[in-house]
Scaffold this active site. Structure first.
Site, mmCIF file in Angstrom:
data_model
loop_
_atom_site.group_PDB
_atom_site.id
_atom_site.type_symbol
_atom_site.label_atom_id
_atom_site.label_comp_id
_atom_site.label_asym_id
_atom_site.label_seq_id
_atom_site.Cartn_x
_atom_site.Cartn_y
_atom_site.Cartn_z
ATOM 1 C CE LYS A 69 -48.660 11.698 32.208
ATOM 2 N NZ LYS A 69 -49.298 10.513 32.810
ATOM 3 C CG ASP A 105 -52.330 9.829 35.146
ATOM 4 O OD1 ASP A 105 -53.212 9.756 34.265
ATOM 5 O OD2 ASP A 105 -51.166 10.182 34.922
HETATM 6 P P1 NDP Z 1 -41.251 5.416 34.753
HETATM 7 O O1 NDP Z 1 -40.206 5.276 33.696
HETATM 8 O O2 NDP Z 1 -41.352 6.687 35.521
HETATM 9 O O3 NDP Z 1 -41.026 4.242 35.849
HETATM 10 C C1 NDP Z 1 -40.810 2.932 35.453
HETATM 11 C C2 NDP Z 1 -40.904 1.996 36.664
HETATM 12 O O4 NDP Z 1 -40.929 0.651 36.174
HETATM 13 C C3 NDP Z 1 -39.750 2.084 37.636
HETATM 14 O O5 NDP Z 1 -40.225 1.842 38.944
HETATM 15 C C4 NDP Z 1 -38.832 0.951 37.150
HETATM 16 O O6 NDP Z 1 -38.026 0.422 38.195
HETATM 17 C C5 NDP Z 1 -39.842 -0.085 36.756
HETATM 18 N N1 NDP Z 1 -39.397 -1.045 35.726
HETATM 19 C C6 NDP Z 1 -39.022 -0.787 34.459
HETATM 20 N N2 NDP Z 1 -38.730 -1.931 33.805
HETATM 21 C C7 NDP Z 1 -38.928 -2.939 34.700
HETATM 22 C C8 NDP Z 1 -38.792 -4.359 34.624
HETATM 23 N N3 NDP Z 1 -38.389 -4.972 33.489
HETATM 24 N N4 NDP Z 1 -39.101 -5.093 35.725
HETATM 25 C C9 NDP Z 1 -39.494 -4.489 36.854
HETATM 26 N N5 NDP Z 1 -39.634 -3.146 36.992
HETATM 27 C C10 NDP Z 1 -39.358 -2.388 35.919
HETATM 28 O O7 NDP Z 1 -42.637 5.036 34.031
HETATM 29 P P2 NDP Z 1 -44.102 5.561 34.416
HETATM 30 O O8 NDP Z 1 -44.251 5.442 35.887
HETATM 31 O O9 NDP Z 1 -44.344 6.881 33.780
HETATM 32 O O10 NDP Z 1 -45.081 4.529 33.632
HETATM 33 C C11 NDP Z 1 -45.281 3.189 34.086
HETATM 34 C C12 NDP Z 1 -46.415 2.534 33.292
HETATM 35 O O11 NDP Z 1 -47.684 3.116 33.576
HETATM 36 C C13 NDP Z 1 -46.261 2.632 31.768
HETATM 37 O O12 NDP Z 1 -46.534 1.351 31.235
HETATM 38 C C14 NDP Z 1 -47.321 3.633 31.354
HETATM 39 O O13 NDP Z 1 -47.782 3.388 30.034
HETATM 40 C C15 NDP Z 1 -48.413 3.336 32.382
HETATM 41 N N6 NDP Z 1 -49.378 4.450 32.582
HETATM 42 C C16 NDP Z 1 -50.712 4.219 32.286
HETATM 43 C C17 NDP Z 1 -51.666 5.210 32.478
HETATM 44 C C18 NDP Z 1 -53.131 4.924 32.146
HETATM 45 O O14 NDP Z 1 -53.945 5.862 32.104
HETATM 46 N N7 NDP Z 1 -53.524 3.689 31.927
HETATM 47 C C19 NDP Z 1 -51.299 6.543 33.002
HETATM 48 C C20 NDP Z 1 -49.882 6.676 33.315
HETATM 49 C C21 NDP Z 1 -48.972 5.655 33.088
HETATM 50 P P3 NDP Z 1 -36.563 1.064 38.583
HETATM 51 O O15 NDP Z 1 -36.842 2.158 39.584
HETATM 52 O O16 NDP Z 1 -35.833 -0.082 39.163
HETATM 53 O O17 NDP Z 1 -35.958 1.580 37.305
#
Ligand code: NDP
Length: 283
Positions: A69, A105
Site C-alpha cells: 500500500k 478503506d
Molecule cells: P499495521 O501493522 O500497520 O499496524 C498494527 C497496529 O496494531 C499497530 O497500531 C500496533 O501497535 C497494533 N498491535 C499489533 N499487535 C498488537 C497487540 N497484540 N495488542 C495491541 N495492539 C497491537 O497493520 P494494519 O494497520 O495494516 O492492519 C490492522 C488490521 O486491519 C489487520 O488485522 C488487517 O487485516 C485489518 N484490515 C482490514 C481491512 C478490511 O477491509 N476489513 C482493510 C485494512 C486492514 P504498535 O504501534 O504498538 O506496534
C-alpha cells in the site's frame, strides 16, 4: 463482435486468499458490466515493475493489498485527499499513461457502520484502537462523519499521539490520543484497527469502555468471531467483523473505476456464507 473485457486485479504478496475477485465478479454481474478481475502476485521487491507490466497488458485498475500500500502511494502520479491523508493506497486507476491513487478503506468502514450496522456516527463518541496503516486510513473518513469525539488508543502511545498531531488540523479539537491502558469512559463505537486479532489476541480493554449501546467493530474477519468481538459481547456490546468493511471498500473502488455504485447487502451475505460463518455471527 467480440467484447474485450476490461482488466482489473488485486495485487499483493501473498494474494491467493483475497476475496476481492469474488466480490467484484458479483458487482459486475449485478451491474451488467463485462470485466475481468483476478489476483496478481507481485514479487516483494518488484511492485512498481509488476504494475507497469500490467498496464502494458491492458490493465485498467488495481486494488493493492499487503504489503504494497505504501509502494502504491509512491508510484502514483495523482492522489485523492483521502489517499494523501492515509499515506497509503488500495485503489489505482490507469489511463493515458497516468496512475491515479485512492484509498477506499476508510470510506468502506464508515459505509459499513452507517449503512449496514445502521449507526450514524454524527455526535457519537468513537474509539479507534491502533495507529498503523488501517487506523491512518480510517481517520479522515471517520472525522468527516462528524463524531462528537474521536480517541485513538494504541499499545505504543507515541504512535497514537503522532497520528493525532497529524490530523489535528481536520479535527477541530475532537481528536485525542492515549495508551490502551490509559483509556477512560464509555464509547458508542469502538473500532479495532490493531493487528492483534491476526494472532488471536485482544488488546487490554477495560469492561467500562463498553455498554449495551456500544457497537464494536473488528477490521479482521474470518469464519469465527474474533477474540475482540467475543470480549465486546461479553461486556454487553454488539459486535461485527471486517467483512462489511471489505465489501464496502470494494464497492467504493468499483464506483471509482466504473462510476456505478453496486448494491452490497446480498454480496455481503454471500461472502459470509463463503467464509463459513454462522448466519448470526456478525451482530
Ligand atoms: P499495521 O501493522 O500497520 O499496524 C498494527 C497496529 O496494531 C499497530 O497500531 C500496533 O501497535 C497494533 N498491535 C499489533 N499487535 C498488537 C497487540 N497484540 N495488542 C495491541 N495492539 C497491537 O497493520 P494494519 O494497520 O495494516 O492492519 C490492522 C488490521 O486491519 C489487520 O488485522 C488487517 O487485516 C485489518 N484490515 C482490514 C481491512 C478490511 O477491509 N476489513 C482493510 C485494512 C486492514 P504498535 O504501534 O504498538 O506496534
Amino acid at each position: 463482435m467480440t467484447h474485450t473485457a476490461a482488466q482489473y486485479v488485486v495485487i499483493g504478496n501473498p494474494v491467493a486468499h483475497s476475496r476481492s475477485p469474488f466480490i467484484h465478479a458479483r458487482f459486475a454481474r449485478q451491474t451488467g458490466l463485462a470485466l475481468s478481475y483476478e489476483t496478481r502476485l507481485a514479487p516483494l521487491d518488484g511492485f512498481a515493475d509488476n504494475v507497469r507490466a500490467f498496464i502494458l497488458e491492458g490493465g485498467r485498475g488495481a486494488n493493492v493489498t499487503v504489503p504494497f500500500k505504501l509502494d502504491a502511494f509512491a508510484l502514483a502520479h495523482e492522489h485523492t485527499a483521502r489517499a494523501l491523508a492515509a499515506g497509503a493506497v488500495n485503489t489505482l486507476s490507469f489511463s493515458d499513461g497516468r496512475i491515479a491513487a485512492d484509498n477506499t478503506d476508510g470510506a468502506g468502514l464508515v459505509a459499513d457502520i452507517e449503512g449496514n450496522a445502521g449507526i450514524r456516527l454524527a455526535g457519537k463518541r468513537v474509539l479507534l484502537l491502533g495507529a498503523g496503516g488501517a487506523a491512518r486510513g480510517a481517520l479522515l473518513p471517520l472525522l468527516d462523519a462528524a463524531p462528537r469525539s474521536l480517541t485513538i488508543a494504541n499499545r505504543t502511545a507515541a504512535n497514537a499521539e503522532a497520528l493525532a498531531r497529524q490530523f489535528a488540523g481536520q479535527a477541530a479539537g475532537r481528536l485525542q490520543a492515549c495508551a490502551l491502558t490509559a483509556l477512560e469512559g464509555c464509547f458508542d463505537v469502538i473500532v479495532n484497527a490493531t493487528s492483534a486479532s491476526l494472532n488471536g489476541e485482544v488488546p487490554p480493554l477495560a469492561p467500562a469502555l463498553f455498554s449495551s449501546n456500544t457497537l464494536a467493530l473488528d477490521m479482521m474477519y474470518g469464519a469465527e468471531p474474533t477474540a475482540f468481538m467475543r470480549l465486546a459481547r461479553l461486556h454487553g456490546a454488539a459486535a461485527r467483523d471486517g467483512c462489511g468493511m471489505l465489501v464496502e471498500q470494494a464497492a467504493e473502488a468499483f464506483f471509482v473505476w466504473h462510476g456505478v455504485r453496486p448494491a452490497t447487502g446480498a454480496v455481503l451475505d454471500e461472502l459470509r456464507a463463503a467464509l463459513g460463518q454462522a448466519p448470526a455471527s456478525s451482530s
